[in-house]
Design an enzyme around this catalytic site. Sequence first.
Site, PDB file in Angstrom:
ATOM      1  N   TYR A   1       2.260   1.479  -9.606  1.00 32.69           N
ATOM      2  CA  TYR A   1       2.925   0.231  -9.981  1.00 32.69           C
ATOM      3  C   TYR A   1       2.443  -0.287 -11.335  1.00 32.69           C
ATOM      4  CZ  TYR A   1       5.343  -0.924  -5.594  1.00 32.69           C
ATOM      5  OH  TYR A   1       6.201  -0.962  -4.534  1.00 32.69           O
TER       6      TYR A   1
ATOM      7  N   LYS B   1      -2.791  11.407   0.086  1.00 29.35           N
ATOM      8  CA  LYS B   1      -2.120  12.695  -0.102  1.00 29.35           C
ATOM      9  C   LYS B   1      -3.117  13.578  -0.852  1.00 29.35           C
ATOM     10  CE  LYS B   1       1.521  15.378   0.161  1.00 29.35           C
ATOM     11  NZ  LYS B   1       2.042  15.901   1.447  1.00 29.35           N
TER      12      LYS B   1
ATOM     13  N   ASP C   1       2.557  11.742   4.594  1.00 28.55           N
ATOM     14  CA  ASP C   1       3.776  12.254   5.247  1.00 28.55           C
ATOM     15  C   ASP C   1       3.600  12.314   6.764  1.00 28.55           C
ATOM     16  OD1 ASP C   1       1.896  14.220   4.738  1.00 28.55           O
ATOM     17  OD2 ASP C   1       3.324  15.768   4.172  1.00 28.55           O
TER      18      ASP C   1
ATOM     19  N   ASP D   1       3.656   0.312   0.317  1.00 33.31           N
ATOM     20  CA  ASP D   1       4.976  -0.321   0.192  1.00 33.31           C
ATOM     21  C   ASP D   1       5.959   0.338   1.150  1.00 33.31           C
ATOM     22  OD1 ASP D   1       7.047  -1.930  -0.974  1.00 33.31           O
ATOM     23  OD2 ASP D   1       7.712  -0.136  -2.031  1.00 33.31           O
TER      24      ASP D   1
ATOM     25  N   ASP E   1       7.398  -1.099   5.213  1.00 27.23           N
ATOM     26  CA  ASP E   1       8.816  -1.301   5.558  1.00 27.23           C
ATOM     27  C   ASP E   1       9.143  -0.494   6.810  1.00 27.23           C
ATOM     28  OD1 ASP E   1       9.306  -2.925   3.349  1.00 27.23           O
ATOM     29  OD2 ASP E   1      11.219  -1.945   2.895  1.00 27.23           O
TER      30      ASP E   1
HETATM   31  C1  IPM Z   1       7.139  -5.729  -1.556  1.00 27.34           C
HETATM   32  C2  IPM Z   1       8.339  -5.549  -2.450  1.00 27.34           C
HETATM   33  C3  IPM Z   1       7.852  -5.465  -3.894  1.00 27.34           C
HETATM   34  C4  IPM Z   1       6.938  -4.268  -3.993  1.00 27.34           C
HETATM   35  C5  IPM Z   1       8.966  -5.398  -4.924  1.00 27.34           C
HETATM   36  C6  IPM Z   1       9.945  -6.548  -4.802  1.00 27.34           C
HETATM   37  C7  IPM Z   1       8.430  -5.300  -6.329  1.00 27.34           C
HETATM   38  O1  IPM Z   1       9.068  -4.435  -2.082  1.00 27.34           O
HETATM   39  O2  IPM Z   1       6.454  -6.767  -1.675  1.00 27.34           O
HETATM   40  O3  IPM Z   1       6.867  -4.846  -0.755  1.00 27.34           O
HETATM   41  O4  IPM Z   1       7.410  -3.140  -4.173  1.00 27.34           O
HETATM   42  O5  IPM Z   1       5.719  -4.448  -3.911  1.00 27.34           O
HETATM   43 MN    MN Z   2       8.279  -3.392  -0.355  1.00 27.95          MN
END
Ligand code: IPM
Ligand code: MN
Length: 354
Positions: A142, A189, A221, A245, A249
């Site tokens: 990032y 990884k 993975d 990240d 999710d």
């Molecule tokens: C999160 C979001 C952010 C990230 C984006 C919006 C930059 O997806 O907080 O997980 O990737 O960190």
């Molecule tokens: Mn995210």
Amino acid sequence: MQLKIALLAGDGIGPEVIEQAVKVSNAVAKKYSHNIEWIPALTGASAINAVGHPYPKETHEICLKSDAVLFGAIGDPKFDNDPLAKIRPEQGLLEMRKKLGLFANVRPTFTFPSLLDKSPLKKERIEGTDLIFLRELTGGIYFGDRGRKDNGNTAYDTCTYTRDEIKRLAIMGFELAMKRSKKLCCVDKANVLESSRLWRETVQGIEKNYPEVDVSYEFVDAVAMRLVQWPNSYDVLITENLFGDILTDEASVISGSMGLMPSASVGSKNALYEPIHGSFPEAAGLGIANPLATILSAAMMFEMSFNMRKEGKEIRNAVNYSLREGKVTQDLIEKGNKSLSTSEVGDFLVELIK
Ligand code: IPM
Ligand code: MN
């Protein structure tokens, strides 16, 4: 106690869900004789539109002077669909994380007994899941060197980590594991990436100081697979920025809705609390956004920033009650049943707390 909280509503559904978290926090504060001073500040696309920058200097100063930051969401499709956009709302979020030194993103994933059927995963797989990701938040790909070469026909992003960056996150992970089930998984990884080998080496070095903690080292993975297969087998997981990240999710699916999972981003001085969902622009202004993730983020704020356990618990209990009673937004309702609007959920929780 007097509390000063920076309020960064952001874009899309951000303002609506933040409003509910403010109502609920105020109700709890009143009950326990605290006084909250909320200081609103601009961020994201709305800040770009207003002052030309997604994380203005004034906002940064307000965050620095506050006891905590409560954050909604940022993002606007207008910028996503323009690969040439020079300035993006997300840059504001990244700049804020970096400038406030928020190096650890704490993302819990847990199930609610009343929502076990909401998850697309089988009930018997997810029952009892209670895990926490510690995602490194101010390093890695990032923030690495990136760019284009060959007249724009080649692009690169680089992942860099220092031993110290890994160490401070890992220590936080071990400390958290000691307070929980003493189980820690280092996600990397290391079979391919040099930065991952440094992660593993560093964590192995710290492991000696925590003989009680049972540490596993797993490739990202494989974790992506096991996370939905046996989420129960994990407790604390530590990982670098991008892996975290993606995996968080994925993990949110276990709980049944992205609209439920809160998070905290912490550093040595500041802390910011936000739902893990995005700005959901399609739903903005419709009153259908689920405010619970933001409200649970406020609960984390009471607990982690102010050490107010009872206040946090009060919010959690109210949220659990609303879930059990089906006083929730449409994303959590079976077809045909009546749902509440975003602000009705907030009102319901306020009444409960009173
Ligand atoms: C999160 C979001 C952010 C990230 C984006 C919006 C930059 O997806 O907080 O997980 O990737 O960190
Ligand atoms: Mn995210």
